[in-house]
Design a protein around this motif. Structure first.
Motif, short mmCIF file in Angstrom:
data_model
loop_
_atom_site.label_atom_id
_atom_site.label_comp_id
_atom_site.label_asym_id
_atom_site.label_seq_id
_atom_site.Cartn_x
_atom_site.Cartn_y
_atom_site.Cartn_z
N GLN A 115 0.83 -1.19 0.00
CA GLN A 115 0.00 0.00 0.00
C GLN A 115 0.88 1.25 0.00
O GLN A 115 0.57 2.25 -0.66
N MET A 116 1.98 1.18 0.73
CA MET A 116 2.92 2.31 0.76
C MET A 116 3.48 2.57 -0.64
O MET A 116 3.53 3.70 -1.11
N ILE A 117 3.90 1.48 -1.30
CA ILE A 117 4.43 1.61 -2.65
C ILE A 117 3.35 2.16 -3.58
O ILE A 117 3.61 2.97 -4.47
N TYR A 118 2.11 1.72 -3.36
CA TYR A 118 1.00 2.20 -4.18
C TYR A 118 0.86 3.71 -4.05
O TYR A 118 0.80 4.43 -5.05
N PHE A 119 0.84 4.20 -2.80
CA PHE A 119 0.71 5.65 -2.60
C PHE A 119 1.91 6.38 -3.21
O PHE A 119 1.78 7.46 -3.75
N PHE A 120 3.07 5.75 -3.11
CA PHE A 120 4.26 6.36 -3.71
C PHE A 120 4.07 6.47 -5.23
O PHE A 120 4.35 7.50 -5.83
N CYS A 121 3.55 5.41 -5.84
CA CYS A 121 3.35 5.42 -7.30
C CYS A 121 2.28 6.43 -7.72
O CYS A 121 2.33 6.96 -8.82
N VAL A 122 1.30 6.69 -6.83
CA VAL A 122 0.28 7.68 -7.16
C VAL A 122 0.92 9.05 -7.32
O VAL A 122 0.55 9.84 -8.18
N GLN A 123 1.93 9.33 -6.47
CA GLN A 123 2.52 10.67 -6.43
C GLN A 123 3.76 10.85 -7.30
O GLN A 123 4.03 11.95 -7.77
N LEU B 98 0.38 15.75 11.76
CA LEU B 98 1.59 16.58 11.78
C LEU B 98 2.32 16.50 10.44
O LEU B 98 2.83 17.51 9.94
N THR B 99 2.36 15.31 9.85
CA THR B 99 3.03 15.16 8.56
C THR B 99 2.33 16.00 7.51
O THR B 99 2.98 16.57 6.62
N LYS B 100 1.00 16.07 7.61
CA LYS B 100 0.25 16.88 6.64
C LYS B 100 0.65 18.34 6.73
O LYS B 100 0.62 19.06 5.74
N VAL B 101 1.02 18.80 7.94
CA VAL B 101 1.42 20.19 8.09
C VAL B 101 2.84 20.41 7.58
O VAL B 101 3.12 21.34 6.83
N PRO C 203 3.50 17.53 3.40
CA PRO C 203 2.26 16.91 2.88
C PRO C 203 2.45 15.69 1.98
O PRO C 203 1.68 14.73 2.10
N PRO C 204 3.47 15.66 1.08
CA PRO C 204 3.54 14.50 0.17
C PRO C 204 3.66 13.16 0.90
O PRO C 204 3.27 12.13 0.37
N ALA C 205 4.21 13.19 2.13
CA ALA C 205 4.44 11.91 2.82
C ALA C 205 3.26 11.51 3.70
O ALA C 205 3.30 10.47 4.35
N SER C 206 2.17 12.33 3.71
CA SER C 206 1.13 12.08 4.70
C SER C 206 0.44 10.73 4.48
O SER C 206 -0.01 10.10 5.44
N ASN C 207 0.37 10.26 3.24
CA ASN C 207 -0.26 8.97 2.97
C ASN C 207 0.60 7.80 3.41
O ASN C 207 0.11 6.72 3.70
N THR C 208 1.92 8.01 3.39
CA THR C 208 2.82 6.88 3.60
C THR C 208 3.43 6.85 4.98
O THR C 208 4.06 5.87 5.35
N VAL C 209 3.25 7.94 5.77
CA VAL C 209 4.02 8.05 7.01
C VAL C 209 3.75 6.88 7.96
O VAL C 209 4.68 6.37 8.61
N ILE C 210 2.50 6.40 8.01
CA ILE C 210 2.19 5.30 8.94
C ILE C 210 2.96 4.04 8.55
O ILE C 210 3.45 3.30 9.41
#
Lengths: 309, 293
Positions: free
Chosen positions: A115-123, B260-263, B266-273
């Motif tokens: 899922q992380m790689i997926y989000f990476f590929c989206v961006q 916090l990552t969103k602030v 932002p680009p990493a907010s989806n992947t930070v977890i």
């Protein structure tokens, strides 16, 4: 033994004649998925590790292939190499972390990394996000010797790649290394006590499986001339599990059969939209409840019972 | 101080609130997963679909029967919980003796079926659910919409109530005992299979309750739980499923980290977890609150 040889000969003839009876692009796609499912099964069937994130290798390899061939304008051989190498690298990093946990956690961790790689590929810019990497040129192979514009010619290339991958997996499973893998699957502590460092074997198997999934993914990108987010998604990870499960886990032919069944089904059901997912889900449920050995496993069982009689 | 960091306090606290809300959902969902796993030894992949069903139940109750939000908060989880009980009785019961992986696959297949059917019936674009408590207060450093504040408080209450129920009541004691040693508990005359069914129903109801709470904030859609359940898996790996309190703390904490990552980036907010998950695997593979067995 003779019956087996006969079967292989019949299959070989069928595979060689197939593009004259069926649509070559369909056959090539099915072969790519068959190789992908075999790569997945190498891990689950023979090491006992269930990766629920194999799309991360399959999908990223497609992007690697497309980027090398289209943006860098290099020959497709290098694209395939980049796909395999890239997938192996992703496998090395995620595998090293994932093998720190066992069983169900392993599945969840691989799923999360995918899922992380997926989000990476989206961006990431080189994947072209939602649009995908489109219009990857089909270039001639071996410096112009093999023109791949013709679907039938390309079919034989893909068949050769599939056979290579399949034989590689066969060789891995039947090597001393494969024996150790099976020992780890059956009893990790015992394998460890015999002096085999289980983690190192698991990691190597994981990387091999990732590389082969990458070979399948980059070949698919070569055939269909695009790489999209679908191939990196969690749904794709689930699909390959389903293929291996339908065919039969831990059997070497099972995943091939399973891939052909699922791809054919998708082909016929494509028009029904959401129902493809509903049916796939229902197949999961039915197989887990009633046919855990899969098509090939159940057939083998039936054959054995018949022989015994 | 905020000016020094180049970030407006409104933006910072706004994102922190959003993070807290996301964290509330992570906490409620990972709690349910942990309770179910403890008792059934099944990782409930259907959790995201059941969360979605909760939101849908509230939306349908409102649209068809004019049931208000506050009543749905009770009715929807009961409906979805009963559905969970049926699933347990019909399907899950048959696979307890098998490897954990089969439970994972079975519930994954179920999620596909449920989400596919909802998508087929209602499409994948979302439907709005009216905010039951509109308005808000200006706290000076930020604007707090009343409903969002309510969600955070409600989630905390639900989580603590679950903790109390499991750690401090008699039924909870039976549950914990049955998790440790079902055969022995059975020998004491407690109906363990019924306890298992009940646990699954409760875990599912918890997911549905989270779904009802989410309905006014998010669009009610068939696919609202798909990505969420994957993040919750990462949360569960980070926290480890050993402790109830651990699940709650990890859930809220990760929500805040995401905010916090969103602030700040932002680009990493989806992947930070997932990055946090990788770090935890490196440092403490069993999870922050997990025990190595």
């Amino acid at each position: 033994m003779n019956a087996q040889r006969l079967l292989i000969a019949v299959l070989a003839v069928l595979a060689l004649a197939a593009p004259w009876f069926a649509y070559p692009v369909f056959l090539m796609t099915a072969l790519c998925f068959a190789l992908f499912a075999c790569a997945f099964n190498l891990l689950l069937g023979y090491v006992g590790l269930m990766s629920f994130g194999h799309a991360m290798f399959f999908g990223t390899a497609g992007y690697f292939f497309g980027h090398v061939v289209k943006a860098w304008d290099l020959p497709p051989e290098l694209g395939l190499l980049a796909g395999v190498g890239g997938a192996a690298l992703v496998g090395l990093v995620t595998g090293a972390l994932a093998i720190r946990r066992q069983g169900i956690y392993f599945a969840m961790i691989t799923l999360a990394f995918a899922q992380m790689i997926y989000f990476f590929c989206v961006q990431a810019p080189f994947t072209h996000g939602e649009d995908g990497l489109q219009g990857i040129p089909r270039k001639a192979l071996l410096g112009g010797l093999i023109p791949t514009k013709d679907d039938r010619v390309l079919y034989y290339v893909v068949l050769a790649i599939f056979v290579f991958g399949y034989c590689a997996i066969y060789r891995i499973i039947h090597s001393p290394f494969g024996q150790v893998l099976k020992a780890i699957r059956d009893n990790e502590q015992r394998a460890q006590s015999l002096g085999y460092e289980a983690d190192r074997y698991k990691l190597l198997a994981f990387v091999l499986s990732a590389a082969l999934a990458g070979l399948a993914g980059s070949t698919k990108a070569m055939v269909l001339q695009f790489a999209t987010l679908t191939d990196v998604s969690a749904a794709m990870s689930g699909e390959v599990v389903l293929m291996a499960l339908v065919g039969g886990l831990g059997t070497i032919v099972g995943p091939v059969v399973g891939a052909f069944i699922i791809i054919t089904m998708q082909n016929y059901l494509a028009a029904t939209g959401e129902f493809v997912l509903v049916i796939q889900g229902a197949i999961f449920v039915v197989i887990v409840l009633a046919f855990r050995k899969g098509v090939v496993g159940e057939l083998a069982e039936w054959w054995k019972r018949r022989q015994a009689r | 101080m905020f000016e020094l960091l180049g970030i407006a306090p409104q933006a910072l606290f706004g994102q922190l609130l959003l993070g807290l809300i996301n964290g509330a959902f992570y906490a409620m969902l990972s709690l349910g997963l942990a309770v179910i796993f403890g008792m059934l030894n099944v990782i409930n992949f259907t959790h995201g679909a059941q969360y979605m069903m909760g939101a849908f139940a509230a939306w349908l109750l409102l649209g068809l029967l004019d049931v208000p939000f506050w009543a749905s908060l009770v009715i929807a989880p009961i409906i979805v919980g009963l559905f969970g009980i049926v699933i347990e009785k019909l399907l899950l019961k048959r696979i307890y003796h098998l490897d954990h992986l089969y439970g994972f696959l079975l519930t994954f297949g179920l999620a596909l079926v449920i989400e596919g059917l909802f998508q087929w019936k209602w499409g994948s674009s979302g439907a709005p659910y009216p905010n039951p408590i509109p308005g808000g207060t200006n706290l000076g450093f930020m604007f707090l919409p009343t409903y969002r504040g309510f969600v955070v408080v409600a989630a905390l209450v639900i989580c603590l109530a679950t903790w109390y129920g499991i750690e401090r009541t008699k039924l909870g004691a039976y549950l914990r005992a049955a998790t440790e040693n079902p055969t022995l508990v059975r020998a004491f005359g407690i109906n363990v299979p019924r306890l298992i069914t009940l646990t699954y129903g409760l875990g599912v109801a918890l997911a549905a309750l989270a779904g009802v709470l989410a309905a006014p904030i998010q669009q009610v859609s068939a696919l609202m739980g798909v990505n969420l359940v994957l993040v919750v898996f990462a949360v569960v790996v980070i926290g480890g499923m050993g402790s109830i309190m651990g699940s709650i703390v990890t859930g809220f904490g990760l929500g805040l980290i995401e905010g916090l990552t969103k602030v700040f980036y932002p680009p990493a907010s989806n992947t930070v977890i997932f990055v946090v998950m990788a770090l935890v695997l490196l440092i403490k593979p069993a999870g922050l609150f997990g025990q190595t067995k």
